[in-house]
Design an enzyme around this catalytic site. Sequence first.
Site, PDB file in Angstrom:
ATOM      1  N   LYS A 166       9.921   2.551 -14.476  1.00 53.06           N
ATOM      2  CA  LYS A 166      10.279   3.890 -14.010  1.00 53.06           C
ATOM      3  C   LYS A 166      10.309   3.900 -12.482  1.00 53.06           C
ATOM      4  O   LYS A 166       9.286   3.880 -11.813  1.00 53.06           O
ATOM      5  CB  LYS A 166       9.303   4.958 -14.486  1.00 53.06           C
ATOM      6  CG  LYS A 166       9.917   6.346 -14.273  1.00 53.06           C
ATOM      7  CD  LYS A 166       8.926   7.467 -14.149  1.00 53.06           C
ATOM      8  CE  LYS A 166       8.414   7.738 -12.768  1.00 53.06           C
ATOM      9  NZ  LYS A 166       9.402   8.179 -11.765  1.00 53.06           N
ATOM     10  N   GLU A 242      -1.749  -0.456  -6.933  1.00 48.35           N
ATOM     11  CA  GLU A 242      -1.577  -0.731  -5.501  1.00 48.35           C
ATOM     12  C   GLU A 242      -1.370   0.628  -4.850  1.00 48.35           C
ATOM     13  O   GLU A 242      -0.330   1.251  -5.019  1.00 48.35           O
ATOM     14  CB  GLU A 242      -0.381  -1.661  -5.281  1.00 48.35           C
ATOM     15  CG  GLU A 242      -0.405  -2.346  -3.932  1.00 48.35           C
ATOM     16  CD  GLU A 242       0.288  -1.552  -2.856  1.00 48.35           C
ATOM     17  OE1 GLU A 242      -0.415  -0.790  -2.138  1.00 48.35           O
ATOM     18  OE2 GLU A 242       1.506  -1.667  -2.720  1.00 48.35           O
ATOM     19  N   CYS A 276       2.740   1.508   2.894  1.00 46.62           N
ATOM     20  CA  CYS A 276       1.339   1.675   2.518  1.00 46.62           C
ATOM     21  C   CYS A 276       0.392   0.986   3.498  1.00 46.62           C
ATOM     22  O   CYS A 276      -0.746   1.406   3.646  1.00 46.62           O
ATOM     23  CB  CYS A 276       1.108   1.192   1.099  1.00 46.62           C
ATOM     24  SG  CYS A 276       1.810  -0.419   0.776  1.00 46.62           S
ATOM     25  N   GLU A 373      -3.819   9.620   4.451  1.00 51.12           N
ATOM     26  CA  GLU A 373      -2.580   8.868   4.576  1.00 51.12           C
ATOM     27  C   GLU A 373      -1.424   9.853   4.786  1.00 51.12           C
ATOM     28  O   GLU A 373      -1.172  10.710   3.957  1.00 51.12           O
ATOM     29  CB  GLU A 373      -2.339   8.055   3.306  1.00 51.12           C
ATOM     30  CG  GLU A 373      -1.111   7.185   3.396  1.00 51.12           C
ATOM     31  CD  GLU A 373      -0.909   6.315   2.166  1.00 51.12           C
ATOM     32  OE1 GLU A 373      -1.037   6.823   1.040  1.00 51.12           O
ATOM     33  OE2 GLU A 373      -0.624   5.117   2.337  1.00 51.12           O
TER      34      GLU A 373
END
Length: 475
Positions: A166, A242, A276, A373
């Site tokens: 997906k 992750e 990331c 973040e």
Amino acid sequence: MKGRFVTPGKTFEAVDPRTGEVITRVAEGDTEDIDLAVKAARHAFDHGPWPRLSGFERGRIMMKLADLIEENIEEIAALDTINGGKLFAHGQVLDVPGAARTLRYFAGAADKIHGTVLKLSKGLQGYTLREPIGVVGHIIPWNFPTILFFTKVAPALAAGCTMVVKPAEQTPLSALYYAHLAKLAGMPDGVINVVNGFGETAGAAISAHMDIDKVSFTGSTEVGRKIMAAAAASNLKPVSLELGGKSPLLIFDDADINEAVNIVFGGMFFNKGEICVASSRVYVQEGIYEKFENKLVEKAKSWVVGDPFDPRVHQGPQVDKKQFEKILSYIEHGKREGATLLTGGKRVGQKGYYIEPTIFADVKDDMIIAKEEIFGPVMSLMKFKTMEEAIKRANNTTYGLAAGIITKDLNVANTVSRSIRAGIIWINCYTALDVDCPFGGYKMSGFGRDCGLEALNQYHQIKSVVTPIRDSPWH
Ligand code: NAP
Ligand code: MG
């Protein structure tokens, strides 16, 4: 149903972040479509050729797919630029060749998968088999639609798994092209099933599915938590996650300032900060702090934000309106919390989702912009005195994905790299990666390793086989 494109009733928009305009509409998969895809993958795993081919044969088909990707570099790079706002030039030299390289790396590993021989107690011998784990669900984000597709798919293919993928709702296009190329490469039907759709429906259906044997996810910590909970509440499938980061980059007094400025800029603003491992917390030692800050601001002036097809441009638009607004609201937070806005802070132009490279100074470790973040071009700059202090502050985060050190002192580099709890440490560079480098997080940045031979472990089961040895004088 296997081996062809199907059109579910619902569709959703694929948007061009350069303009905010709709490019096309894409079939929207829901729970029932995931179910069909899982059935196809299950059948291909339980009865189809893929897991039963020799590793060499699997590798040959993967190599062919890599060739086809390289033959279509321009189209693929253009899809990720139009749909994801990524630099076209980067797509051509980094993302798309990187995808082909990833396939070839794992294709080469497919016929080198071995178990081990066990020395059991007297009269027994044993060995281990590495068997494919089964049907894998891959849930991927939008920041690297091509690289991350193959980072997930290639090791799973090499291991002999079948899969349902997906892609992120923001970047559905290139993955459909890979499904098409896989068929051309001779991939058996049902091995790679791409279902576009939304996380809350299609994504959730993957993590809760009783017939999926493993989920591999890259994305936010918040969604990673939901995926793990859904896996626990269904068939206890293993997951690898992750997740995000808030990675520190430490610059010591002995650093070459010009070189450090370039490393820091690339570490933070590469891929418009939508990465990331972004070096979003930059700690500079007090002896060079002022000079460094001035040079950094100077560098920001030469950083070009604009159309990602333009080869002179360094930074394209953020992926969508939601991210764009989220980043601007973090910038407002930073100002309200009392950080000093050194440069940037505003949108660029009136159309599309462009944001200036933004740098805050006088940032305190407990400010929101230093803790959360942001996933956009916003850097926090901080000053430190000693190595011990820098290590402590670098580790003062719930994340542990990456960290960087810039110094000429080998002792400092060695001490810091062993003291920071993160999955990758860059010394005198940043975001330098290749497919053979295991990649993943400590702490709330997740667990499991993508890339490197370590990645194969995620897609294998280990089976021990034990048998007696009769009448052997040896033990
Ligand atoms: P996200 O929601 O975590 O998306 C990642 C993937 O998970 C997408 O395919 C998403 O589908 C899917 N998903 C969402 N909810 C799900 C659920 N309940 N069950 C299963 N799958 C689900 O990330 P995002 O919303 O796109 O971005 C939000 C933040 O995540 C960013 O600001 C950033 O901090 C972080 N992020 C991190 C990375 C990374 O590389 N570590 C990458 C992207 C984003 P949809 O596309 O429909 O949401
Ligand atoms: Mg989302």
